[in-house]
Design an enzyme around this catalytic site. Structure first.
Site, PDB file in Angstrom:
ATOM      1  N   TRP A 220       0.797  -1.219   0.000  1.00  0.00           N
ATOM      2  CA  TRP A 220       0.000   0.000   0.000  1.00  0.00           C
ATOM      3  C   TRP A 220       0.830   1.270   0.000  1.00  0.00           C
ATOM      4  O   TRP A 220       0.348   2.313   0.395  1.00  0.00           O
ATOM      5  CB  TRP A 220      -0.966   0.007   1.205  1.00  0.00           C
ATOM      6  N   HIS A 221       2.066   1.193  -0.397  1.00  0.00           N
ATOM      7  CA  HIS A 221       2.890   2.403  -0.403  1.00  0.00           C
ATOM      8  C   HIS A 221       3.327   2.755  -1.820  1.00  0.00           C
ATOM      9  O   HIS A 221       4.494   3.023  -2.082  1.00  0.00           O
ATOM     10  CB  HIS A 221       4.095   2.232   0.526  1.00  0.00           C
TER      11      HIS A 221
ATOM     12  N   ALA B 289       2.802  11.319  -3.311  1.00  0.00           N
ATOM     13  CA  ALA B 289       3.818  10.281  -3.088  1.00  0.00           C
ATOM     14  C   ALA B 289       4.576   9.918  -4.362  1.00  0.00           C
ATOM     15  O   ALA B 289       5.653   9.326  -4.287  1.00  0.00           O
ATOM     16  CB  ALA B 289       3.153   9.031  -2.511  1.00  0.00           C
TER      17      ALA B 289
ATOM     18  N   THR C 165       4.164   5.881   4.412  1.00  0.00           N
ATOM     19  CA  THR C 165       4.260   6.969   3.439  1.00  0.00           C
ATOM     20  C   THR C 165       3.357   8.176   3.713  1.00  0.00           C
ATOM     21  O   THR C 165       3.563   9.232   3.134  1.00  0.00           O
ATOM     22  CB  THR C 165       3.942   6.426   2.036  1.00  0.00           C
ATOM     23  N   ASN C 166       2.348   8.008   4.581  1.00  0.00           N
ATOM     24  CA  ASN C 166       1.409   9.117   4.755  1.00  0.00           C
ATOM     25  C   ASN C 166       2.107  10.390   5.237  1.00  0.00           C
ATOM     26  O   ASN C 166       1.906  11.475   4.688  1.00  0.00           O
ATOM     27  CB  ASN C 166       0.308   8.720   5.745  1.00  0.00           C
TER      28      ASN C 166
END
Ligand SMILES: Cc1cc2nc3c(=O)[nH]c(=O)nc-3n(C[C@H](O)[C@H](O)[C@H](O)COP(=O)(O)OP(=O)(O)OC[C@H]3O[C@@H](n4cnc5c(N)ncnc54)[C@H](O)[C@@H]3O)c2cc1C
Length: 160
Positions: A96-97, A131, A142-143
């Site tokens: 999910w990154h 991102a 990553t948020n």
């Protein structure tokens, strides 16, 4: 497989072994997905199991072997290439990154889509602020880096 073995070797080093026990190859399996659903039943189950995991070593080991490990043992995948490949083919997922698809970079970097202020090279009036401008995938989640990129580029925009 190489990455798994490298991390596995670290796990087997004396300093890590001194502070951990019972490593096991984990995966985001159907069982994990189901227990991850937030509801009262799962809350009670995970609370109970986490207390038992903090109990005596033999109990902890039995719970890991019977409830958590799904088919593959750490020592097995570390010495059996076929088992390791099989485990990886079943267990590997994205995390999910998604990022770095139009990285920022210096003028002489042929792979850099944007300059260090997020301006797309060769296109007037267009910036990328998310991102996708990361030059490399950050080691942490990553948020927060996305927020930092946004702050940095917002400042650059305000500075004209
Ligand atoms: C399931 C999941 C769990 C995660 N958990 C964490 C975590 O716990 N901690 C952490 O730090 N990070 C986590 N992340 C990663 C983090 O959420 C992302 O890295 C971050 O949100 C990326 O930000 P972004 O602005 O680059 O993209 P996004 O947040 O994806 O924003 C892109 C935006 O663009 C919009 N959009 C797309 N196409 C168009 C279009 N044509 N026109 C207009 N708008 C459009 C989308 O609707 C979306 O709002 C997780 C990601 C996922 C998927």
């Amino acid at each position: 497989m190489d990455g798994f073995r490298r991390l596995g070797a670290m796990q087997l080093s004396a300093p890590l072994q001194a502070v951990t026990s019972d490593p096991f190859p984990a995966s985001y399996s159907d069982r994990v997905r189901k227990i991850g659903v937030v509801n009262t039943r799962n809350r009670l189950i995970t609370q109970a199991v986490s207390r038992l995991l903090d109990g005596p070593q033999a109990l902890r080991r039995a719970i890991i072997e019977r409830l958590i490990v799904e088919g593959y043992r750490f020592d097995q995948v570390m010495r059996d290439d076929e088992a390791l490949e099989d485990f990886i083919r079943k267990a590997v997922i994205g995390v999910w990154h998604a990022s770095c698809s139009c990285r920022m970079g210096a003028d002489d970097d042929p792979m850099a889509v944007t300059d260090p202020q997020g301006r797309v090279r060769g296109v007037h009036g267009l910036r990328v602020v998310d991102a996708s401008v990361f030059p490399v995938v950050p080691r942490a989640n990553t948020n927060f880096p996305v927020l930092m990129v946004a702050e940095k580029i917002a400042d650059a925009i305000l500075d004209g």
